[in-house]
Design a protein around this motif. Sequence first.
Motif, PDB file in Angstrom:
ATOM      1  N   ASP A  69      40.822  66.964  41.063  1.00 29.04           N
ATOM      2  CA  ASP A  69      39.476  67.533  41.139  1.00 29.04           C
ATOM      3  C   ASP A  69      39.444  68.414  42.389  1.00 29.04           C
ATOM      4  O   ASP A  69      39.411  67.900  43.514  1.00 29.04           O
ATOM      5  CB  ASP A  69      38.475  66.370  41.239  1.00 29.04           C
ATOM      6  N   ARG A  76      40.713  65.968  45.281  1.00 30.26           N
ATOM      7  CA  ARG A  76      40.984  64.555  44.989  1.00 30.26           C
ATOM      8  C   ARG A  76      42.008  64.421  43.887  1.00 30.26           C
ATOM      9  O   ARG A  76      42.016  65.220  42.956  1.00 30.26           O
ATOM     10  CB  ARG A  76      39.711  63.824  44.535  1.00 30.26           C
ATOM     11  N   THR A 145      36.195  73.391  40.669  1.00 26.69           N
ATOM     12  CA  THR A 145      34.775  73.531  40.315  1.00 26.69           C
ATOM     13  C   THR A 145      34.122  74.628  41.156  1.00 26.69           C
ATOM     14  O   THR A 145      34.734  75.659  41.409  1.00 26.69           O
ATOM     15  CB  THR A 145      34.062  72.167  40.401  1.00 26.69           C
ATOM     16  N   GLU A 187      32.097  70.377  33.046  1.00 32.96           N
ATOM     17  CA  GLU A 187      31.946  69.447  34.169  1.00 32.96           C
ATOM     18  C   GLU A 187      30.886  68.393  33.840  1.00 32.96           C
ATOM     19  O   GLU A 187      31.087  67.200  34.052  1.00 32.96           O
ATOM     20  CB  GLU A 187      31.522  70.262  35.393  1.00 32.96           C
ATOM     21  N   ASP A 214      24.872  64.976  38.541  1.00 30.33           N
ATOM     22  CA  ASP A 214      25.941  65.130  39.526  1.00 30.33           C
ATOM     23  C   ASP A 214      25.463  66.182  40.532  1.00 30.33           C
ATOM     24  O   ASP A 214      25.018  67.261  40.130  1.00 30.33           O
ATOM     25  CB  ASP A 214      27.213  65.602  38.789  1.00 30.33           C
ATOM     26  N   TRP A 427      34.023  63.346  36.499  1.00 31.66           N
ATOM     27  CA  TRP A 427      34.392  64.046  35.266  1.00 31.66           C
ATOM     28  C   TRP A 427      35.882  63.938  34.976  1.00 31.66           C
ATOM     29  O   TRP A 427      36.333  64.217  33.860  1.00 31.66           O
ATOM     30  CB  TRP A 427      33.972  65.512  35.327  1.00 31.66           C
TER      31      TRP A 427
HETATM   32 CA   LIG Z   1      32.254  67.739  41.984  1.00 25.45          CA
END
Ligand SMILES: [Ca+2]
Length: 443
Positions: A69, A76, A145, A187, A214, A427
């Motif tokens: 991510d 991450r 993202t 997402e 989120d 996600w």
């Molecule tokens: Ca995020």
Amino acid sequence: MTAHPCLTASSGSGRMASSRLPILLALVFSSFSFVLPHSNRVMWFQDLFPPNVCPINAKANTFYGIMFDAGSTGTRIHIYTFVQKSPESLPELEGEIFESVKPGLSAYADQPEKGAETVKRLLDMAIDAVPPHLWKKTPVVLKATAGLRLLSEEKAQALLLEVKEVFEESPFLVPENSVSIMDGSYEGILAWITVNFLTGQLSGQNKHTVGTLDLGGASTQITFLPRFEETLKESPGDFLTSFEMFNSTYKLYTHSYLGFGLKAARLATLGALNMEAVDGQMFRSSCLPKQLEAEWHFGGVKYRYGGNKEGETGFRPCYLEVLKVVKGKLHQPDEIRGSSFYAFSYYYDRAVDTNLIDYEQGGVLEVRDFERKAKEVCDNMERYNSASPFLCMDLTYITALLKEGFGFRDNTLLQLTKKVNNIETSWTLGATFHLLQSLGITY
Ligand SMILES: [Ca+2]
Ligand SMILES: O=c1ccn([C@@H]2O[C@H](COP(=O)(O)OP(=O)(O)O)[C@@H](O)[C@H]2O)c(=O)[nH]1
């Protein structure tokens, strides 16, 4: 970042230390089903793995999926372990290894190689966690993202290219399109899948799905399964997405608002978002401590900001400032007003920071609890001066986003959740299901 505890094991004892999407997306997950992790399974934590996650104890029917991510505030790695107990049974999600680094890739906009190095450090964990004979069968994917969505195409592509090289040099399976910027609609949908899978709403008869909220650094998502025909009729076409999963078809309402993440909202409140050049300019706000003058780096840009030295500070003027950022900017589906939602990321973090919930347990809050806390913090900024100088602005923004942005009621319930059965509510799990299914990876 800590070393993988399996490395420190003395033996195999197991006690190891915006482009808009087309209206209908055909995400077909139907051939891929997973069993929930057992809630009565021995609990394990971020740095402590169940015996069968460590390579030395890996069984022939264990398989892995690695999902990165690349968020606007951090990168991450999620290494998911699945076990298929018999050829007839469905794979079970066994556990997750999670690690993160800060800042996110977008902070390396001008040093893409350095950015990719942060990914490599995380990927080294996977080399330790996945047994060597499964490396070639274990896919690795990175999805970025909002941080990268906000960069220029050229800078974002340079970063993605460097990351792709890191993947190609690794021993893992690198699928086509393994490094990309994810569309905001995915997402929301993928986070909704994760939460509803982990809470058991996607299996069995009594499906009662939950909506998800989120709040990232640069964008925010709202996703739910509409129950009323009216919602389907009244929503903009690109807010509705159909997909099939676990033998059911779902038509979800989802939208990602770019620039409405918590940190982007700080800049918008300060009047500094999307400015071509900030040139050492000072941005002031009534949401900040009066005497404050400081610098802040976000997305590779340095901002100077401070309090209203002479003018007003406190909740009331701050709310008016923040209101300008959200009012009339978001679609408000009527049916959500009275529904409860799962909320995570910065909703969770700020609720923890102000003792509204416990970090480990999470908890249930009403929208008005955020407002109460915002008033308490903003009207007593001197008492909160050891916390982030943005605490008042952040809580006020969350309040305004929920009430004036999405149109929630004061008493709408929010289930604040970081993990379910020790799996992160991100996600990334939904994305891993999709990935494994598209590669036909099960045993
Ligand atoms: Ca995020
Ligand atoms: O696995 C994760 C990923 C993100 N976050 C939270 O998400 C927020 C940051 O969002 P992010 O950097 O992902 O920004 P985005 O790119 O989504 O706007 C912070 O509250 C993080 O603590 C989290 O709790 N777990």
